[in-house]
Write a protein that holds these residues in place. Sequence first.
Motif, PDB file in Angstrom:
ATOM      1  N   LYS A 177      67.718  44.238 -21.710  1.00 56.51           N
ATOM      2  CA  LYS A 177      68.773  43.829 -22.633  1.00 56.51           C
ATOM      3  C   LYS A 177      70.036  43.425 -21.882  1.00 56.51           C
ATOM      4  O   LYS A 177      70.756  42.532 -22.309  1.00 56.51           O
ATOM      5  N   ILE A 178      70.332  44.108 -20.776  1.00 55.34           N
ATOM      6  CA  ILE A 178      71.479  43.739 -19.944  1.00 55.34           C
ATOM      7  C   ILE A 178      70.990  42.704 -18.944  1.00 55.34           C
ATOM      8  O   ILE A 178      70.337  43.022 -17.953  1.00 55.34           O
ATOM      9  N   SER A 179      71.259  41.447 -19.212  1.00 54.66           N
ATOM     10  CA  SER A 179      70.665  40.345 -18.444  1.00 54.66           C
ATOM     11  C   SER A 179      71.011  40.387 -16.967  1.00 54.66           C
ATOM     12  O   SER A 179      70.230  39.921 -16.132  1.00 54.66           O
ATOM     13  N   ALA A 180      72.164  40.947 -16.605  1.00 59.63           N
ATOM     14  CA  ALA A 180      72.567  40.992 -15.200  1.00 59.63           C
ATOM     15  C   ALA A 180      71.636  41.858 -14.361  1.00 59.63           C
ATOM     16  O   ALA A 180      71.572  41.705 -13.130  1.00 59.63           O
ATOM     17  N   LEU A 181      70.900  42.751 -14.998  1.00 58.22           N
ATOM     18  CA  LEU A 181      69.972  43.617 -14.272  1.00 58.22           C
ATOM     19  C   LEU A 181      68.638  42.927 -13.996  1.00 58.22           C
ATOM     20  O   LEU A 181      67.847  43.409 -13.182  1.00 58.22           O
ATOM     21  N   ASP A 182      68.374  41.820 -14.669  1.00 58.83           N
ATOM     22  CA  ASP A 182      67.075  41.158 -14.563  1.00 58.83           C
ATOM     23  C   ASP A 182      66.692  40.799 -13.128  1.00 58.83           C
ATOM     24  O   ASP A 182      65.576  41.111 -12.704  1.00 58.83           O
ATOM     25  N   PRO A 183      67.572  40.160 -12.332  1.00 58.90           N
ATOM     26  CA  PRO A 183      67.163  39.807 -10.963  1.00 58.90           C
ATOM     27  C   PRO A 183      66.817  41.021 -10.112  1.00 58.90           C
ATOM     28  O   PRO A 183      65.884  40.975  -9.309  1.00 58.90           O
ATOM     29  N   VAL A 184      67.547  42.119 -10.304  1.00 53.72           N
ATOM     30  CA  VAL A 184      67.299  43.326  -9.512  1.00 53.72           C
ATOM     31  C   VAL A 184      65.949  43.939  -9.880  1.00 53.72           C
ATOM     32  O   VAL A 184      65.142  44.287  -9.006  1.00 53.72           O
ATOM     33  N   ILE A 185      65.693  44.065 -11.186  1.00 49.08           N
ATOM     34  CA  ILE A 185      64.435  44.654 -11.633  1.00 49.08           C
ATOM     35  C   ILE A 185      63.255  43.764 -11.255  1.00 49.08           C
ATOM     36  O   ILE A 185      62.232  44.241 -10.759  1.00 49.08           O
ATOM     37  N   ARG A 186      63.410  42.473 -11.477  1.00 54.20           N
ATOM     38  CA  ARG A 186      62.323  41.543 -11.165  1.00 54.20           C
ATOM     39  C   ARG A 186      61.998  41.574  -9.673  1.00 54.20           C
ATOM     40  O   ARG A 186      60.828  41.638  -9.278  1.00 54.20           O
ATOM     41  N   HIS A 187      63.029  41.546  -8.828  1.00 53.81           N
ATOM     42  CA  HIS A 187      62.799  41.589  -7.380  1.00 53.81           C
ATOM     43  C   HIS A 187      62.136  42.901  -6.984  1.00 53.81           C
ATOM     44  O   HIS A 187      61.221  42.930  -6.152  1.00 53.81           O
ATOM     45  N   GLY A 188      62.586  44.017  -7.597  1.00 48.18           N
ATOM     46  CA  GLY A 188      62.005  45.313  -7.265  1.00 48.18           C
ATOM     47  C   GLY A 188      60.531  45.392  -7.595  1.00 48.18           C
ATOM     48  O   GLY A 188      59.737  45.954  -6.836  1.00 48.18           O
ATOM     49  N   ARG A 189      60.134  44.800  -8.711  1.00 44.13           N
ATOM     50  CA  ARG A 189      58.736  44.861  -9.123  1.00 44.13           C
ATOM     51  C   ARG A 189      57.859  43.839  -8.391  1.00 44.13           C
ATOM     52  O   ARG A 189      56.657  44.030  -8.271  1.00 44.13           O
ATOM     53  N   GLU A 190      58.476  42.769  -7.932  1.00 44.50           N
ATOM     54  CA  GLU A 190      57.699  41.715  -7.281  1.00 44.50           C
ATOM     55  C   GLU A 190      57.694  41.818  -5.761  1.00 44.50           C
ATOM     56  O   GLU A 190      56.936  41.105  -5.107  1.00 44.50           O
ATOM     57  N   ARG A 191      58.517  42.680  -5.195  1.00 44.53           N
ATOM     58  CA  ARG A 191      58.735  42.632  -3.739  1.00 44.53           C
ATOM     59  C   ARG A 191      57.499  42.942  -2.907  1.00 44.53           C
ATOM     60  O   ARG A 191      57.411  42.532  -1.756  1.00 44.53           O
ATOM     61  N   MET A 192      56.518  43.648  -3.481  1.00 43.70           N
ATOM     62  CA  MET A 192      55.296  43.931  -2.737  1.00 43.70           C
ATOM     63  C   MET A 192      54.162  42.990  -3.115  1.00 43.70           C
ATOM     64  O   MET A 192      53.018  43.208  -2.731  1.00 43.70           O
TER      65      MET A 192
END
Length: 316
Positions: A148-163
């Motif tokens: 819901k807080i769009s500013a968190l999207d890049p951080v969460i997406r990178h965290g889940r995709e980094r491996m």
Amino acid sequence: MTMKDNWQARLIMRLWQVLSQRTPSTLWRLASRFEPVYSLIGVRERRITRMNLRQAFPEVSEQTRRQQIHDSLRHSIATMMELGFAWQGDPEAVEKSIVEVHGRELLDEARAEGRGVIVLAPHFGNWEILNFWLSSHFPFTAMYEPPKISALDPVIRHGRERMGASLVPTTSRGVAALLKALKRSEAIGILPDQVPDWGSGEFADFLGYPAYTATLLPRLVSRTNARVVTGVARRREDRRGFDIHFLKADERVYAQDDDALSARGVNASVENAIALDPMQYQWEYKRYRRTPGQRENVPGWREQRFYKQGRGGRKL
């Protein structure tokens, strides 16, 4: 994005960054210290946890249930604190925190047979650690809905995709991507205990009460030869790390012509995972917020009957 959202995002991202440098044992100690405060201010979470635990364990004493509530909230706080570690911590440290992996042969055998694997990943232990391990060892695809807080999207997406994980939207395009991954004999992840939209599920028994359960699984099974397993990352008893568990799914999940039976198999599979350590399940989630008899677009509908009155109409 509002000024409030921007402020919240900055605070959360800074917190994740700080906590990413801590070990699981330190994060557990922090969660234990914060839990008494959270129990006082988290009135809604404590109330829902009590209702769900009363449904799951009706026979326990009130004293035992109070301890269950504290234990459950402590695990939920630990999960939130571990997000920075899972998403931003040193990959070698995260990998080292995973001490044992049980049931990996279920995945290896399926892939050796040319079959994809559908991993049912309930809200148990730390599912982000499970995502880390799966995407580190297998081609892995999972659905993703932006926060819901769009500013968190890049951080969460990178965290889940980094491996190496591939994230797809929670749309028909995302479902098509899951099917393609399974046909390539890869692994995909599904959240089996998330309440779906109306028209996308069936009511099926979960811990003695009907829960609206997604029917995406039989659609995927019917179009592939995939094996279904349940996967969780369980905190070890010493709280110094995690054990990954892969369990055979209940055979009813393969009922391709009976969505209700397949949904019951999904819920039974989640119940088997919960049995590993019941207090590591996320009991503050409104799993029963859709109830039989409730209908879409009912004017004035606010609170769900289960959480308003409790099972059998009793006020909780």
